[in-house]
Design a protein around this motif. Sequence first.
Motif, PDB file in Angstrom:
ATOM      1  N   GLU A  96       0.832  -1.213   0.000  1.00  0.00           N
ATOM      2  CA  GLU A  96       0.000   0.000   0.000  1.00  0.00           C
ATOM      3  C   GLU A  96       0.865   1.262   0.000  1.00  0.00           C
ATOM      4  O   GLU A  96       0.524   2.261  -0.651  1.00  0.00           O
ATOM      5  CB  GLU A  96      -0.929  -0.010   1.229  1.00  0.00           C
ATOM      6  CG  GLU A  96      -2.024  -1.054   1.174  1.00  0.00           C
ATOM      7  CD  GLU A  96      -2.944  -0.971   2.372  1.00  0.00           C
ATOM      8  OE1 GLU A  96      -2.733  -0.058   3.210  1.00  0.00           O
ATOM      9  OE2 GLU A  96      -3.866  -1.801   2.480  1.00  0.00           O
ATOM     10  N   THR A 108       2.190   1.768  -3.474  1.00  0.00           N
ATOM     11  CA  THR A 108       1.105   2.253  -4.343  1.00  0.00           C
ATOM     12  C   THR A 108       0.835   3.726  -4.106  1.00  0.00           C
ATOM     13  O   THR A 108       0.621   4.511  -5.043  1.00  0.00           O
ATOM     14  CB  THR A 108      -0.176   1.434  -4.088  1.00  0.00           C
ATOM     15  OG1 THR A 108       0.071   0.051  -4.358  1.00  0.00           O
ATOM     16  CG2 THR A 108      -1.317   1.916  -4.967  1.00  0.00           C
ATOM     17  N   LYS A 144       1.419   6.657  -6.950  1.00  0.00           N
ATOM     18  CA  LYS A 144       0.331   7.562  -7.350  1.00  0.00           C
ATOM     19  C   LYS A 144       0.753   9.018  -7.157  1.00  0.00           C
ATOM     20  O   LYS A 144       0.512   9.877  -8.018  1.00  0.00           O
ATOM     21  CB  LYS A 144      -0.911   7.256  -6.509  1.00  0.00           C
ATOM     22  CG  LYS A 144      -2.127   8.109  -6.846  1.00  0.00           C
ATOM     23  CD  LYS A 144      -3.328   7.663  -6.031  1.00  0.00           C
ATOM     24  CE  LYS A 144      -4.589   8.440  -6.411  1.00  0.00           C
ATOM     25  NZ  LYS A 144      -4.476   9.884  -6.156  1.00  0.00           N
TER      26      LYS A 144
END
Length: 284
Positions: free
Chosen positions: A204, A207, A211
């Motif tokens: 996570e 990620t 982003k």
Amino acid sequence: MEPNAVTKVVTDEIGITAKFMEDLKMFALTKGIDLIEAVILFIIGYIICRYIRKAVEHILDRSSVDPSAKTFISEIIFFFCLAIVVIVALGTAGVAAGTLAAAFGGIGLAIGLGLKDNIGNVASGIFILIFRPFRVGDYIQVGGNQGTVTDIRIMYTLISTLGNQMIVIPNSSLINSVIKNYSAFDTRNLEFTFDVGYDTNLPECITLLKKLFTEDPYVLNKEDLPIYVSGMAESSIRIYVRAQVDRTKYFDAQNELYIKVKEAFDKAGIDIPFPQVVVHRAKE
């Protein structure tokens, strides 16, 4: 001392003084005008040489010549013209051509031996202009010094630091040192290493970082952004990110990305650990 001896000494001194004055008068009549002409010629020639240098600089400013070579070329032309003026002035003063050639040969040898380091600086300056390891306007690092190259001269190169300091580096020192040129390419890489706690959900976190970086306008390598876990430290897990940005916006991008990452970590509750020591109490 006897009166006759005193009279003789005074007479000799008067004779020597009279001879000196006569020789000085003859020198002024025969060579004085030549010396005055030589001095006037040198002054006029020096002024003309300075105008020639300014004219060359003006021509180079309007041409497509690399900025790195402008000052160097103008100074070479200036000293070459000045050497011609000196030779002509000495010739006007009555110095024979053979004597002049021998004198310049001796002076050249003495200068060559005494200023061998400076001659090396000139040669190194020519090397820099030919092979162009950097140019005027490039941001470079030499040893412990780094800054923007503002001028490349015959003997030395001028570098302006971010602290608004001027560093003067001899050209020979530049050639003999490792030069890191940050402006060699249109882009620069921003390398980040973020430390997160061991209880962090790494997929996570990666990620989230991916982003954040791909949506940032400064980042150019959005499609192939390197981001991965780079190691496990004593109190943290390290995540490496390498973002490619425009070299002229390097510091702006670095500042913005650090702020965004810190805010994103705080919002997601991701811990940024600091060095710490765990103490275990022994059982009694």
